[in-house]
Design a protein around this motif. Structure first.
Motif, PDB file in Angstrom:
ATOM      1  N   GLN A   5       0.714  -1.229  -0.052  1.00  0.00           N
ATOM      2  CA  GLN A   5      -0.294   0.112  -0.085  1.00  0.00           C
ATOM      3  C   GLN A   5       0.882   1.265   0.170  1.00  0.00           C
ATOM      4  OE1 GLN A   5      -2.603  -0.555   3.271  1.00  0.00           O
ATOM      5  NE2 GLN A   5      -3.919  -2.009   2.447  1.00  0.00           N
ATOM      6  N   GLU A  34      -5.098  -2.078  -3.777  1.00  0.00           N
ATOM      7  CA  GLU A  34      -6.411  -1.499  -3.467  1.00  0.00           C
ATOM      8  C   GLU A  34      -6.420  -0.399  -4.656  1.00  0.00           C
ATOM      9  OE1 GLU A  34      -7.294  -0.381   0.386  1.00  0.00           O
ATOM     10  OE2 GLU A  34      -7.249  -2.614   1.189  1.00  0.00           O
ATOM     11  N   THR A  35      -5.396   0.011  -5.355  1.00  0.00           N
ATOM     12  CA  THR A  35      -5.399   1.161  -6.118  1.00  0.00           C
ATOM     13  C   THR A  35      -4.705   0.751  -7.398  1.00  0.00           C
ATOM     14  OG1 THR A  35      -3.464   2.216  -5.659  1.00  0.00           O
ATOM     15  CG2 THR A  35      -5.154   2.743  -4.232  1.00  0.00           C
ATOM     16  N   GLU A  36      -5.161   1.242  -8.571  1.00  0.00           N
ATOM     17  CA  GLU A  36      -4.395   1.040 -10.012  1.00  0.00           C
ATOM     18  C   GLU A  36      -2.999   1.454 -10.043  1.00  0.00           C
ATOM     19  OE1 GLU A  36      -5.165  -0.088 -12.551  1.00  0.00           O
ATOM     20  OE2 GLU A  36      -7.778  -0.643 -12.492  1.00  0.00           O
ATOM     21  N   ASN A  40      -0.822   1.507  -7.453  1.00  0.00           N
ATOM     22  CA  ASN A  40      -0.062   0.545  -6.887  1.00  0.00           C
ATOM     23  C   ASN A  40       0.139  -0.891  -7.739  1.00  0.00           C
ATOM     24  OD1 ASN A  40       0.548   2.271  -4.572  1.00  0.00           O
ATOM     25  ND2 ASN A  40      -1.198   1.337  -3.480  1.00  0.00           N
ATOM     26  N   LEU A  48      -9.032  -4.165  -4.912  1.00  0.00           N
ATOM     27  CA  LEU A  48      -8.962  -3.756  -6.506  1.00  0.00           C
ATOM     28  C   LEU A  48      -9.319  -5.025  -7.402  1.00  0.00           C
ATOM     29  CD1 LEU A  48      -8.617  -1.557  -8.655  1.00  0.00           C
ATOM     30  CD2 LEU A  48      -6.098  -2.071  -8.480  1.00  0.00           C
TER      31      LEU A  48
END
Length: 400
Positions: free
Chosen positions: A341, A373-375, A377, A393
């Motif tokens: 993260q 959880e994020t594009e 990353n 994600l």
């Protein structure tokens, strides 16, 4: 001196505060009994219509009661002291027998001092008592005041121990309820191959009743605290393995188990070995350092011989350090979510992930990134060459 404690280690798991509280209460009983010249001192707890002897200290020549025993509250001096029918200081019990207020005891009581122990709301939950078989006309108000002082000292510690015991009873009840209903439910979270964007497998995650408010980690921690941990882990593994027939034939299944449970219950490894072991990844989850163990090595060797692979969780942080990884020689490493993260915007995390990629490539180990959880990353992890990833994600855990 005979000294025993009702809140023993088989009820409450060893903990610094609880041990200190038990020691303080026990030593206080000994000190006040000896100082007053009495034969028995005890802490009695009122519960469900009975007086439970929680702590007992006695002269070796007279041991009429033991910790863990109980009797009916109404048939006790303690109940009469608390409600005012008897005085707290009784130098000669025989002098009160004609009043009809003395209970019939299974052991002789000649002299007694007794003071209530109270909850924070002021209600009595028990008593601190000293008594002897023979009357003692030396007892005075100052002796009763000393007993009250000792009660003031031990009272918060006894309340604390009762709270721990009640928490343990509640945890036991909840865990037994889950076990009696067939064990935890299993939610499956997809693990995605970052080279092909295809689902390569699933991680089996235990799920528990929502009304309790515990996380899965808390459920297992509470279960271990009341000695149901291995049983609950075994039930979770069994439930996880039952889902494998519903998965695509080429999908792997990651199953979580602690090293403690794996060593304590040989049936866990046998369950994996007796199924489609080649599709199973046994993920060692630890919240404390795992000591080297010939038994653990033997369990892992048997799993590998059956075709299963071994994964180490939380690589790069906590107890999944390099020495631990090198000793266990896992086929799969799972990057800790703390590293994953924010990896897109944190040079240090990116460098750590890159180092883990190089390590796993050199050793032929699969690397899985957790908590994606994020594009941004995800794209950084893909560019670094991380093999597999999972996180909200890519797919939330779902009960099948």
């Amino acid at each position: 001196m005979s000294l025993t404690a009702g809140w023993a280690a088989d009820v409450l798991q060893p903990a610094g505060e609880a041990t200190a509280s038990r020691d303080l209460v026990a030593k206080s009983l000994t000190a006040v009994r000896v100082h007053l010249g009495m034969e028995v001192a005890f802490v009695g707890r009122f519960q469900d219509g009975r007086r439970h002897f929680a702590f007992v200290d006695s002269d070796p020549g007279f041991v009429p009661i033991r910790a863990g025993e109980s009797d009916e509250i109404e048939a006790t001096y303690c109940a009469r002291v608390v409600d005012g029918r008897l005085p707290e200081l009784i130098p000669d019990a025989g002098a009160l027998r004609d009043t009809g207020d003395l209970p019939v005891m299974p052991f002789p009581v000649g002299a007694q001092l007794s003071v209530p122990l109270r909850r924070l709301d002021g209600t009595a939950f028990g008593t601190l008592c000293c008594f002897s078989r023979t009357p003692d006309d030396r007892l005075r108000r100052r002796d009763l005041n000393l007993l009250r002082l000792v009660a003031d000292v031990i009272e918060p510690h006894v309340r604390f121990l009762i709270s721990r015991e009640e928490s343990a009873d509640l945890a036991s009840s909840r865990v037994v309820g889950v076990l009696s209903s067939g064990g935890p439910q299993i939610a499956l979270q997809p693990i995605v191959d970052l080279r092909t964007d295809r689902v390569a497998g699933f991680e089996a995650l235990a799920r528990f009743p929502d009304d309790v408010g515990w996380t899965p980690d808390q459920w297992f921690a509470e279960a271990h605290g009341v000695r149901y941990g291995v049983t609950l882990e075994s039930a979770a593994v069994a439930a996880a393995l039952r889902t494998i027939d519903r998965l695509p034939e080429d999908a792997m299944l990651a199953v979580n188990v602690s090293a403690e449970a794996l060593c304590a219950d040989e049936a866990i490894a046998a369950m994996v070995a007796d199924g489609p072991a080649a599709r199973v990844v046994v993920e060692l989850t630890e919240h404390q350092r795992v000591p080297r163990s010939d038994l653990l090595d033997a369990r892992l060797a048997a799993l590998r011989e059956a075709g299963a692979r071994i994964a180490v969780d939380d690589a790069g942080s906590g107890y999944a350090g390099l020495e631990h990884i090198l000793h266990l020689r896992p086929e799969v490493l799972k990057l800790d979510r703390v590293l994953v993260q924010g990896v897109a915007h944190h040079a240090g995390r990116r460098a750590m992930c890159e180092a883990m990629v190089q390590f796993t490539r050199s050793t032929g180990v699969l690397l899985v990134a957790e908590g994606v959880e994020t594009e941004p990353n995800l794209e950084v992890l893909r560019a670094l060459g991380v093999d597999l990833a999972q996180g909200f994600l890519l797919g939330r855990p779902t009960v099948w």
